[in-house]
Design an enzyme around this catalytic site. Structure first.
Site, PDB file in Angstrom:
ATOM      1  N   SER A 189       0.712  -1.142  -0.004  1.00  0.00           N
ATOM      2  CA  SER A 189      -0.059  -0.039   0.013  1.00  0.00           C
ATOM      3  C   SER A 189       0.778   1.299  -0.084  1.00  0.00           C
ATOM      4  O   SER A 189       0.408   2.387  -0.391  1.00  0.00           O
ATOM      5  CB  SER A 189      -1.038   0.062   1.252  1.00  0.00           C
ATOM      6  N   HIS A 217      -5.290  -4.020  -1.610  1.00  0.00           N
ATOM      7  CA  HIS A 217      -5.455  -3.292  -2.568  1.00  0.00           C
ATOM      8  C   HIS A 217      -5.249  -3.716  -4.260  1.00  0.00           C
ATOM      9  O   HIS A 217      -5.433  -3.065  -5.001  1.00  0.00           O
ATOM     10  CB  HIS A 217      -4.062  -2.378  -2.548  1.00  0.00           C
ATOM     11  N   LYS A 248     -12.199  -1.112  -0.024  1.00  0.00           N
ATOM     12  CA  LYS A 248     -11.489  -0.133  -0.919  1.00  0.00           C
ATOM     13  C   LYS A 248     -12.305  -0.371  -2.173  1.00  0.00           C
ATOM     14  O   LYS A 248     -13.258   0.230  -2.364  1.00  0.00           O
ATOM     15  CB  LYS A 248      -9.976  -0.749  -0.860  1.00  0.00           C
TER      16      LYS A 248
HETATM   17  C1  PLP Z   1      -6.690  -1.655   3.912  1.00  0.00           C
HETATM   18  C2  PLP Z   1      -5.810  -2.778   4.167  1.00  0.00           C
HETATM   19  C3  PLP Z   1      -6.385  -3.884   5.048  1.00  0.00           C
HETATM   20  C4  PLP Z   1      -7.452  -3.567   6.043  1.00  0.00           C
HETATM   21  O1  PLP Z   1      -8.643  -3.587   5.246  1.00  0.00           O
HETATM   22  P1  PLP Z   1      -9.769  -2.889   6.019  1.00  0.00           P
HETATM   23  O2  PLP Z   1     -11.200  -3.332   5.195  1.00  0.00           O
HETATM   24  O3  PLP Z   1      -9.836  -1.379   5.754  1.00  0.00           O
HETATM   25  O4  PLP Z   1      -9.800  -3.163   7.346  1.00  0.00           O
HETATM   26  C5  PLP Z   1      -5.565  -5.115   5.127  1.00  0.00           C
HETATM   27  N1  PLP Z   1      -4.481  -5.244   4.302  1.00  0.00           N
HETATM   28  C6  PLP Z   1      -3.983  -4.346   3.512  1.00  0.00           C
HETATM   29  C7  PLP Z   1      -2.900  -4.574   2.778  1.00  0.00           C
HETATM   30  C8  PLP Z   1      -4.684  -3.081   3.486  1.00  0.00           C
HETATM   31  O5  PLP Z   1      -4.368  -2.020   2.407  1.00  0.00           O
END
Ligand code: PLP
Length: 407
Positions: A189, A217, A248
């Protein structure tokens, strides 16, 4: 008799001291408050900005089909599920979403958690124990790290995408009886590069380890119709535990795990967020179901996302920004870091951009290594060319003014 309260020093004053320390370093922040919809042009703290900070890759947070599905589910089934999944909180719509995701991912089964964080932390801590080993990329997400710690397994961290280092770790515990789990993000990320999936799958097979990928992502972004990094790298059938998020690109909220029927059945029995925290409201499940339909029916959204990504990356590079590639991994996705280096300068750059109408998140140590602070930009399918050109103008102007760009 009047009672007098004994004077008491504030036992939380050490928190104030730590906040003051952050303020002195220039990394203390206040939350920016969004006053309208999560969209490429929106209002934060009373200011109109072009939003380069959201994970709403496909613009689904405001898609009419998702809105309609959420409202219809609320009308029919109410606003809450009333219990944890294992007590009375499994609604038909929860099962429907799990079946739909399993089908989309071509997996035997799926379990949905309240968030991606809960999916990772709950799964890693449920399937491993104190005699086991976790071989983990150094840039893996915090929820994987927390899950690993909760499991009490031994954590062996390998240098980012360094297969030789990962193999060294696997070889070092080869003769130990504990189980081994190899785990990587599908897309990282902070840099927007992809995980070393094919090589790690080879290693997991060679050493008899479990293979797990966190595709937060990558879901909705990479692979056919957004099927994720397993599809992108064509490593079908080689990843035992696939995690994704519904928060996301899917535009709603939640996380999921896909894998074998027994993995999912085991998580139903042992994953603590599943057992001890209430399930999603029906509106959330309904909106997610609608989102997966949109992924199949509107592939042009993903095409537009990549078109915008190619344009924006090229223009950022042309302006002379450091967008990674020499000492930091080069982005291969809609996440593009503008690497500044110094933490304080980065936060100032982000603040100046905001004043000029561009929202780009400043990210400094400890989220990224010392000296690699950056403003992270994220493209979406719904940014217009005009918005991108306007954002690039602001980036150029502020970059020059602050000496980040030469002449
Ligand atoms: C955003 C993210 C998460 C967490 O996801 P949420 O649904 O926002 O709790 C887990 N792993 C990665 C790599 C992320 O970027």
């Amino acid at each position: 008799m009047p009672t007098s309260t004994p004077t008491r020093t504030n036992p939380l004053s050490f928190l104030t001291d730590q906040l003051n320390h952050l303020k002195a370093k220039g990394t203390h922040f206040r939350l920016r408050v969004l006053e309208d919809e999560q969209a490429p042009g929106c209002t934060f703290d009373g200011k109109q900005v072009i939003n380069l900070a959201s994970n709403n890759y496909l613009g689904l947070t405001t898609h009419p089909k998702l809105r309609a599905a959420a409202m219809e589910a609320t009308r029919r089934y109410g606003v809450g599920s009333g219990a944890v999944r294992t007590i009375a909180g499994t609604m038909k719509i929860h099962m429907q979403l799990e079946e739909q995701i399993a089908c989309f991912k071509n997996a035997e089964a799926c379990v949905v958690f309240q968030s991606g964080f809960a999916a990772n932390a709950g799964t890693v801590s449920a399937i491993l124990g104190k005699d086991d080993f976790i071989i983990s990329d150094e840039l893996n997400h915090a929820s994987i790290i927390d899950g690993a710690r909760l499991s009490r397994a031994r954590i062996l961290v390998f240098r980012h995408k360094d297969l030789a280092h990962a193999e060294e770790h696997l070889a070092s515990v080869k003769s130990q009886p504990g189980r081994k789990l190899v785990i990587t993000d599908g897309v990282f990320s902070m840099d927007g590069d992809t995980g070393a999936l094919p090589g790690l799958c080879d290693l997991a097979e060679k050493y008899g380890a479990i293979m797990m990928v966190d595709d937060a992502h990558a879901s909705g972004v990479l692979g056919r119709n957004g099927r994720g990094s397993i599809d992108h790298f064509k490593v079908h059938g080689r990843v035992d535990v696939q995690v994704g998020t519904l928060s996301k690109a899917i535009g709603v909220l939640g996380g999921y795990v896909c894998g074998s029927r027994d993995l999912i059945d085991f998580l139903y029995h042992r994953a603590r967020p599943f057992l001890f925290s209430t399930s999603h409201p029906p509106s959330v499940a309904a909106a997610c179901i609608a989102a997966f339909d949109v992924l199949e029916k509107e592939p042009e959204r993903i095409e537009k996302l990549w078109e915008n990504t190619r344009f924006f990356k090229k223009e950022l590079g042309n302006l002379g920004f450091n967008i990674g590639g020499v000492n930091t991994p080069a982005s291969e996705t809609p996440i593009t870091p503008i690497i500044i280096g110094d933490g304080k300068l980065t936060m100032e750059f982000s603040r100046e951009l905001f004043k000029e109408g561009v929202l780009g998140t400043g990210i400094a140590f400890p989220t990224v290594p010392e000296g690699k602070a950056r403003v992270r930009t994220i493209m979406t399918a719904t940014h217009t060319r005009e918005q991108l050109e306007q954002a690039l103008d602001v980036l150029k102007k502020v970059g020059k003014r602050m000496g980040i760009l030469q002449n």
